[in-house]
Enzyme design. Structure first.
Site, short mmCIF file in Angstrom:
data_model
loop_
_atom_site.label_atom_id
_atom_site.label_comp_id
_atom_site.label_asym_id
_atom_site.label_seq_id
_atom_site.Cartn_x
_atom_site.Cartn_y
_atom_site.Cartn_z
N ARG A 172 0.84 -1.21 0.00
CA ARG A 172 0.00 0.00 0.00
C ARG A 172 0.87 1.26 0.00
O ARG A 172 1.03 1.91 -1.01
CB ARG A 172 -0.95 -0.01 1.20
N GLU A 198 -3.83 10.91 10.35
CA GLU A 198 -2.89 11.48 9.38
C GLU A 198 -2.31 12.81 9.87
O GLU A 198 -3.01 13.64 10.42
CB GLU A 198 -3.60 11.68 8.03
N HIS A 211 8.14 7.89 8.37
CA HIS A 211 8.66 8.23 7.04
C HIS A 211 10.10 8.70 7.20
O HIS A 211 10.49 9.20 8.26
CB HIS A 211 7.79 9.29 6.37
#
Length: 506
Positions: free
Chosen positions: A6, A136, A199
């Site tokens: 994903r 998020e 990230h």
């Protein structure tokens, strides 16, 4: 949780087809033993829905249905319908984890967004789906609007959410902030389960992942080879090693399969693994400095916990101007070659001389270097090319005619191919299989490098990786013509494998 299929697919230029997705899902769950996988985003395409359906059906048959997850959106049930039709039973809903994203992107008040999220969660549960929730831009939410994050969690603490997943969406955290923010949530909400999603924009994804676990988070997200948007995500290989070795945690991951899975994903994506990437890079278990090789011979002085055997690999010793006699000795031992002190000194000097010319010296070159240094006659090699002819004509397949001597016996063959080297190889394989009745090595990788400068007469270096009897080895050819360089590399390979055979007569 591995999210290669994903989030990893958001890497520029990466797109897995349905068969590749199913193949990777099987490797992750059945060989690596990853706890969970995230396989897709809802509403992407019809092909993506078919891929989700194929994985979901396979997972259900294997008893893995609760370990397969997909991203869904707060969209009034559209994503839930899409995923439900595909057979996915676990949805990772994407909510906003910062006030800026909530008000700037959704044009919603925090109160209205909270209502929408609760409604979507309940709708998923009504469909018999298990729910996790992404927040998020959570990292910026904790930095700039922690009251917003707390209000979201306060409002959803009693909701049927299995995991609250906290992404560093823009890759802005460092380990100190990560541990502080994560510990804050763990202490405020001891009954909730939290995942951290890193990230790698500042190359801190693995460090931040470790900090989140140290702070008490219950799950972490990774991708194979660190795939992901921009600078990518936390690479599975490094994250697992750090969790096992530095934090003493257990993951259930089978470390011996990491390298194989990494290479499979590399082949599907076409994105090469950097040679110096920890754990899976081609050179990370290669000692270059002679002092290190010498230390390895003296009670493994230069070993650490990252033993190559843990990851299905072996330690190697590079040959170059810094390698010294110890590295040469290690490679000769692997080849079963024993030299006296004077010969060792000459071979080492020759390796250094070649390295100063920027030529790449490999273990497979050593027998040739030895023959050159000790003045052996090169005609004594068991395989010699007597002659070959290559033809190329527009609209026709290239043709190669090959005449070769193997242990004193001459063989000749002509074959067509898709290219000149392919035609050459087809003729060679026919000689081995039809005339010699022997197996021929499998060509596993073929790389070409040309020095910069743009000259048409520049040397071409061809490095070919072969596999035979479960062992991989490389040979190199250097020539101004690419096909000739490949043929030279192939002849080196033939002389390596023919050492194991005696002359059986013609």
């Amino acid at each position: 949780m591995d999210t290669t299929l994903r989030d990893g697919e958001q890497t520029s230029g990466v797109s897995f087809n349905a068969r590749e997705k199913l193949s990777i899902a099987r490797l992750l769950l059945e060989e690596l033993h990853v706890s969970r996988i995230e396989i897709a985003s809802a509403r992407v395409s019809q092909g993506e829905q078919q891929a989700v359906r194929a994985i979901a059906e396979w997972a259900a048959a294997k008893g893995y249905a609760d370990r397969v997850e997909a991203l869904g959106f707060i969209d009034g049930g559209v994503s839930l319908d899409w995923l439900g039709t595909a057979g996915c039973r676990v949805v990772n809903l994407l909510a906003k984890g910062s006030r800026k994203h909530c008000e700037g992107q959704l044009r919603r008040t925090p109160e209205r967004h909270l209502e929408d999220v609760r409604a979507e969660i309940l709708a998923a549960v009504d469909r018999g789906m298990k729910v996790n929730l992404y927040l998020e831009d959570w990292s910026n939410g904790m930095r700039r609007s922690p009251d917003y994050v707390y209000a979201m969690l306060d409002g959803l603490a009693d909701a049927p959410v299995s995991r609250f997943m906290c992404p560093d969406t823009l890759g802005v955290l460092d380990p100190y902030d990560t541990e502080r923010f994560c510990r804050d949530l763990v202490e405020r909400y001891p009954s909730l389960r939290f995942d951290f999603h890193a990230h790698n924009d500042y190359d801190l994804a693995v460090a931040n992942t470790a900090a989140a676990v140290r702070a008490g988070f219950h799950g972490v997200h990774v991708t194979v080879n660190g795939l992901g948007e921009r600078a990518g995500n936390a690479p599975l290989s490094s994250a697992v090693a750090v969790l096992h070795d530095r934090l003493g945690r257990t993951t259930g991951i089978d470390e011996t399969k990491i390298n194989r899975v990494s290479r499979t994903v590399e082949s599907y994506t076409g994105i090469r693994i950097p040679a110096n990437r920890p754990i899976v890079g081609a050179s990370v278990f290669t000692q270059c400095a002679g002092i290190h090789a010498d230390g390895d011979s003296k009670n493994n002085l230069y070993f650490n916990e990252l033993l190559p055997e843990r990851f299905g690999r072996v330690r190697e010793y590079a040959l170059g101007k810094t390698s010294g006699k110890a590295n040469v000795l290690k490679n000769l031992e692997a080849l079963g070659i024993d030299l006296d002190e004077a010969a060792m000194r000459k071979v080492t000097e020759r390796v250094v001389e070649l390295s100063d010319k920027k030529e790449q010296v490999t273990a497979e070159d050593l027998p040739y270097i030895i023959a050159d240094v000790l003045r052996y006659d090169p005609v004594d090699t068991p395989v010699r090319i007597l002659n070959y002819s290559l033809s190329l004509a527009q609209g026709m397949h290239p043709v190669a005619t090959l005449r070769i001597e193997i242990h004193g016996c001459a063989y000749e063959r002509t074959s067509a191919g898709d290219g000149q080297y392919d035609a050459f190889m087809r003729a060679l394989r026919q000689i081995y299989r039809e005339q010699l009745g022997r197996e021929f090595p499998m060509l596993r990788d073929y790389t070409v490098s040309i020095p910069p400068g743009g000259r048409t007469d520049a040397f071409v270096q061809t490095i070919i990786t072969w596999e035979m009897d479960g062992r991989e080895f490389k040979t190199r050819g250097l020539d101004a013509d690419q096909t000739e360089a490949a043929i030279k590399a192939t002849v080196k390979m033939l002389n390596i494998i023919e050492i194991n055979y005696n002359d059986n007569g013609c």
